[in-house]
Design a protein around this motif. Structure first.
Motif, PDB file in Angstrom:
ATOM      1  N   MET A 164       0.852  -1.177   0.000  1.00 43.41           N
ATOM      2  CA  MET A 164       0.000   0.000   0.000  1.00 43.41           C
ATOM      3  C   MET A 164       0.892   1.232   0.000  1.00 43.41           C
ATOM      4  SD  MET A 164      -2.775  -1.052   2.930  1.00 43.41           S
ATOM      5  CE  MET A 164      -3.740  -2.566   2.846  1.00 43.41           C
ATOM      6  N   ALA A 165       0.329   2.348  -0.403  1.00 46.43           N
ATOM      7  CA  ALA A 165       1.039   3.621  -0.347  1.00 46.43           C
ATOM      8  C   ALA A 165       0.018   4.726  -0.127  1.00 46.43           C
ATOM      9  CB  ALA A 165       1.831   3.870  -1.626  1.00 46.43           C
ATOM     10  N   GLY A 166       0.445   5.784   0.593  1.00 48.05           N
ATOM     11  CA  GLY A 166      -0.444   6.915   0.833  1.00 48.05           C
ATOM     12  C   GLY A 166      -1.584   6.544   1.760  1.00 48.05           C
ATOM     13  N   GLY A 167      -2.630   7.365   1.733  1.00 50.83           N
ATOM     14  CA  GLY A 167      -3.866   7.043   2.433  1.00 50.83           C
ATOM     15  C   GLY A 167      -3.738   6.727   3.900  1.00 50.83           C
ATOM     16  N   GLY A 168      -2.717   7.255   4.581  1.00 47.66           N
ATOM     17  CA  GLY A 168      -2.610   7.054   6.020  1.00 47.66           C
ATOM     18  C   GLY A 168      -1.791   5.870   6.470  1.00 47.66           C
ATOM     19  N   VAL A 169      -1.081   5.185   5.543  1.00 47.21           N
ATOM     20  CA  VAL A 169      -0.234   4.065   5.965  1.00 47.21           C
ATOM     21  C   VAL A 169       1.208   4.535   6.105  1.00 47.21           C
ATOM     22  CG1 VAL A 169      -1.719   2.349   4.877  1.00 47.21           C
ATOM     23  CG2 VAL A 169       0.216   3.265   3.588  1.00 47.21           C
ATOM     24  N   LYS A 170       1.997   3.772   6.836  1.00 44.64           N
ATOM     25  CA  LYS A 170       3.407   4.100   7.033  1.00 44.64           C
ATOM     26  C   LYS A 170       4.188   3.867   5.742  1.00 44.64           C
ATOM     27  CE  LYS A 170       3.387   2.671  11.916  1.00 44.64           C
ATOM     28  NZ  LYS A 170       3.881   1.675  12.885  1.00 44.64           N
ATOM     29  N   GLY A 171       5.018   4.833   5.384  1.00 46.90           N
ATOM     30  CA  GLY A 171       5.900   4.669   4.245  1.00 46.90           C
ATOM     31  C   GLY A 171       7.253   4.137   4.667  1.00 46.90           C
ATOM     32  N   GLY A 172       7.928   3.431   3.760  1.00 44.48           N
ATOM     33  CA  GLY A 172       9.215   2.839   4.094  1.00 44.48           C
ATOM     34  C   GLY A 172       9.108   1.826   5.203  1.00 44.48           C
ATOM     35  N   PHE A 173       8.047   0.995   5.138  1.00 41.08           N
ATOM     36  CA  PHE A 173       7.722   0.099   6.250  1.00 41.08           C
ATOM     37  C   PHE A 173       7.412  -1.292   5.720  1.00 41.08           C
ATOM     38  CE2 PHE A 173       4.437  -1.510   9.311  1.00 41.08           C
ATOM     39  CZ  PHE A 173       5.255  -1.590  10.435  1.00 41.08           C
ATOM     40  N   LYS A 174       7.990  -2.298   6.361  1.00 40.43           N
ATOM     41  CA  LYS A 174       7.689  -3.690   6.028  1.00 40.43           C
ATOM     42  C   LYS A 174       6.906  -4.308   7.180  1.00 40.43           C
ATOM     43  CE  LYS A 174      10.436  -6.438   3.898  1.00 40.43           C
ATOM     44  NZ  LYS A 174      11.567  -7.294   3.454  1.00 40.43           N
ATOM     45  N   TYR A 175       5.887  -5.093   6.825  1.00 39.50           N
ATOM     46  CA  TYR A 175       5.016  -5.683   7.838  1.00 39.50           C
ATOM     47  C   TYR A 175       4.871  -7.168   7.563  1.00 39.50           C
ATOM     48  CZ  TYR A 175       0.832  -6.439  10.710  1.00 39.50           C
ATOM     49  OH  TYR A 175      -0.065  -6.893  11.641  1.00 39.50           O
ATOM     50  N   GLY A 176       5.080  -7.973   8.599  1.00 36.75           N
ATOM     51  CA  GLY A 176       4.889  -9.415   8.469  1.00 36.75           C
ATOM     52  C   GLY A 176       6.017 -10.073   7.698  1.00 36.75           C
ATOM     53  N   ALA A 177       5.946 -11.396   7.622  1.00 37.47           N
ATOM     54  CA  ALA A 177       7.002 -12.145   6.938  1.00 37.47           C
ATOM     55  C   ALA A 177       6.509 -13.528   6.558  1.00 37.47           C
ATOM     56  CB  ALA A 177       8.235 -12.255   7.835  1.00 37.47           C
ATOM     57  N   THR A 178       7.124 -14.060   5.519  1.00 38.51           N
ATOM     58  CA  THR A 178       6.976 -15.474   5.188  1.00 38.51           C
ATOM     59  C   THR A 178       8.159 -16.226   5.804  1.00 38.51           C
ATOM     60  OG1 THR A 178       8.086 -15.023   3.086  1.00 38.51           O
ATOM     61  CG2 THR A 178       5.681 -15.118   3.053  1.00 38.51           C
ATOM     62  N   ASP A 179       8.132 -17.543   5.691  1.00 37.79           N
ATOM     63  CA  ASP A 179       9.220 -18.342   6.240  1.00 37.79           C
ATOM     64  C   ASP A 179      10.523 -18.086   5.470  1.00 37.79           C
ATOM     65  OD1 ASP A 179       9.531 -20.390   3.992  1.00 37.79           O
ATOM     66  OD2 ASP A 179       7.410 -20.647   4.486  1.00 37.79           O
ATOM     67  N   ASP A 180      11.579 -18.777   5.844  1.00 38.65           N
ATOM     68  CA  ASP A 180      12.905 -18.517   5.272  1.00 38.65           C
ATOM     69  C   ASP A 180      12.975 -18.765   3.771  1.00 38.65           C
ATOM     70  OD1 ASP A 180      13.933 -17.754   7.697  1.00 38.65           O
ATOM     71  OD2 ASP A 180      14.733 -19.743   8.200  1.00 38.65           O
ATOM     72  N   TYR A 181      12.046 -19.550   3.251  1.00 41.06           N
ATOM     73  CA  TYR A 181      12.050 -19.824   1.814  1.00 41.06           C
ATOM     74  C   TYR A 181      10.875 -19.171   1.087  1.00 41.06           C
ATOM     75  CZ  TYR A 181      15.595 -23.231   3.079  1.00 41.06           C
ATOM     76  OH  TYR A 181      16.739 -23.827   3.559  1.00 41.06           O
ATOM     77  N   GLY A 182       9.972 -18.554   1.840  1.00 45.85           N
ATOM     78  CA  GLY A 182       8.892 -17.799   1.215  1.00 45.85           C
ATOM     79  C   GLY A 182       7.665 -18.591   0.835  1.00 45.85           C
ATOM     80  N   TYR A 183       7.464 -19.744   1.494  1.00 51.69           N
ATOM     81  CA  TYR A 183       6.294 -20.557   1.136  1.00 51.69           C
ATOM     82  C   TYR A 183       5.059 -20.142   1.944  1.00 51.69           C
ATOM     83  CZ  TYR A 183       4.764 -24.599  -1.581  1.00 51.69           C
ATOM     84  OH  TYR A 183       4.184 -25.404  -2.533  1.00 51.69           O
TER      85      TYR A 183
END
Length: 473
Positions: A403-422
């Protein structure tokens, strides 16, 4: 004995008659219930008010049909690079779309960008330049590994029933800021995998359905709203005809009661009449500065088609259209690289990278990004394991949207997948959570935005959905 027979016969007649009567009462109750559920919401002057102060006023949804690979775009996995060609060290999902083999490293390099230092793939060098405005959600997950069900889930909240689309719910909740334009527009939408159901209003009143501008098989410079031009009848005469038609139908409705289908048709006639002058002016880019056209890539045949869609999205947004969807879907394959991952994703990224970055920069320069929520993503991600020699299969277990704009944090990562991305493993966001969060940014409580139909209250998030407050600036 005669008395006994007479009483038995009478009881039988009585029960038969009562049964018929009970059936009639039940039918009457069901019909009354349906009539009550179908009754339109009480009309008020002006657009409806949000439930609480909104952070965003409108949404631009950049939909990448087919499922772009999170592993090759915004979710780098060093272990995937290290273990290329090895077996996945944990079980694959019980339900998979197709068999896959061993781990497949990303063919692209990731690099840190901006003050935030977020890593972005070399597939998106222009979007990477806007990374400090992006709120990247790496933990989205869904429930369907097939395109049709996943598209419907993303757009409507349900992969198995016909439900109102996200844009329809938002315009139902907030209305439109421009009475001469639809509240919900979809530019060059795909007709595959759910087609019109992805922008339909289902049981909501018809005026909340999306208005398509062309479709995916029509170049954006030739995309038009159908049936809004009437070259044979002068506007003055059209106005008289519509007024007469409205008077006749108001008299009819006064006698028979509410009729959502009829009222929806009357609304569409009125809107089409007003759009005859409003829509051509917006679609004409004659007033745009040549530097703007170049920034969106309209001077390059590779980027011109999607670039025009993004520029139109900005023009519609600044004129008060509540929900604008832009779809990248130039063929049946799109981002669905079951094979030839490198060739396919590079082609797709070249077409959208420059226009998306131009849109973000343009909105920001005009002060529109502050209250415009830009959403990017597809219906699912891809597997870290290879399909064939050089492809990735569908993966709804964990993928990325931003997302971008509209009240969200910029330059921000949220959450994660496992080490291989599954699999999504940290701060998981189901599609219902994404919807709940979008509605909250618009000032709408997803649990209160309901519509009664067929005897129950429906909502975009059904009976689920949690707002991710950590995303908010």
């Amino acid at each position: 004995m005669d008395q006994f027979n007479w009483e038995l016969t009478s009881r039988r007649r009585m029960l038969k008659g009562c049964a018929t009567g009970f059936g009639a009462l039940a039918l009457a109750a069901l019909m009354a219930e349906e009539s009550s559920a179908a009754a339109p919401a009480k009309k008020v002057d002006g657009p409806p008010l949000p439930h609480f102060p909104p952070r965003a006023k409108r949404v631009i949804f950049l939909f990448m049909k087919g499922g772009p690979s999170h592993l090759d775009t915004f979710d780098p996995k060093p272990l995937l690079q290290r273990d290329n060609g090895k077996e996945l060290p944990f079980p694959k999902p019980r339900v998979q779309f197709a068999p896959t083999g061993k781990l497949l490293a990303s063919p692209w390099k990731f690099q840190k960008y901006g003050q935030s230092g977020i890593e972005v793939s070399s597939l998106f060098p222009n979007v990477a330049g806007c990374v400090d405005d992006l709120c990247i959600i790496n933990s989205v997950h869904g429930t369907n590994a097939a395109h049709g069900g996943a598209l419907l889930k993303l757009h409507t909240g349900s992969d198995s029933f016909v439900r109102p689309s996200m844009g329809s719910w938002i315009t139902y909740g907030l209305g439109t800021e421009n009475q001469d334009l639809p509240g919900f527009l979809t530019i060059c939408p795909t007709l595959a995998h759910g087609g019109v159901l992805n922008w339909g209003s289902a049981f909501l009143p018809a005026r909340y359905q999306g208005t398509p501008l062309g479709n995916a098989s029509v170049p954006s410079d030739r995309a038009r709203v159908r049936y809004i031009e009437n070259e044979r009848t002068p506007r003055e005469l059209q106005r008289l005809q519509l007024d007469l038609l409205a008077d006749l139908n108001r008299d009819h409705l006064a006698g028979v009661g509410p009729n959502l289908d009829l009222e929806g048709r009357l609304d569409s006639f009125e809107l089409a009449f007003r759009m005859q002058s409003a829509m051509p002016e917006i679609q004409s880019l004659a007033g745009e500065h040549p530097a703007t056209l170049k920034a969106y890539g309209l001077d390059d045949p590779v980027t011109a088609n999607f670039g025009r869609q993004c520029l139109l999205a900005r023009r519609f947004a600044e004129r008060g259209v509540r929900f604008v969807q832009v779809t990248h879907s130039d063929s049946y394959v799109q981002w669905d690289q079951h094979s030839q991952l490198k060739e396919g994703h590079e082609k797709n990224a070249r077409e959208v990278d420059l226009p998306i970055a131009a849109l973000l920069k343009d909105l920001k320069a005009r002060g529109l990004l502050e209250d415009t929520l830009v959403l990017w993503g597809g219906e699912f991600g891809r597997t870290p394991t290879a399909q064939g020699a050089d492809g990735r299969d569908h993966n709804p277990e964990g993928f990325t949207m931003w997302m971008a704009g509209g009240g969200v944090k910029g330059g921000f990562k949220y959450g994660a997948t496992d080490d291989y991305g599954y699999y999504a493993v940290d701060k998981k966001m189901h599609i219902h959570d994404v919807h709940a969060t979008i509605l909250h940014l618009l000032g709408l409580d997803h649990e209160r935005l309901t519509y009664q139909y067929a005897g129950r209250d429906f909502r975009l998030t059904d009976v689920a959905g949690e707002v991710a407050h950590d995303l908010f600036a």
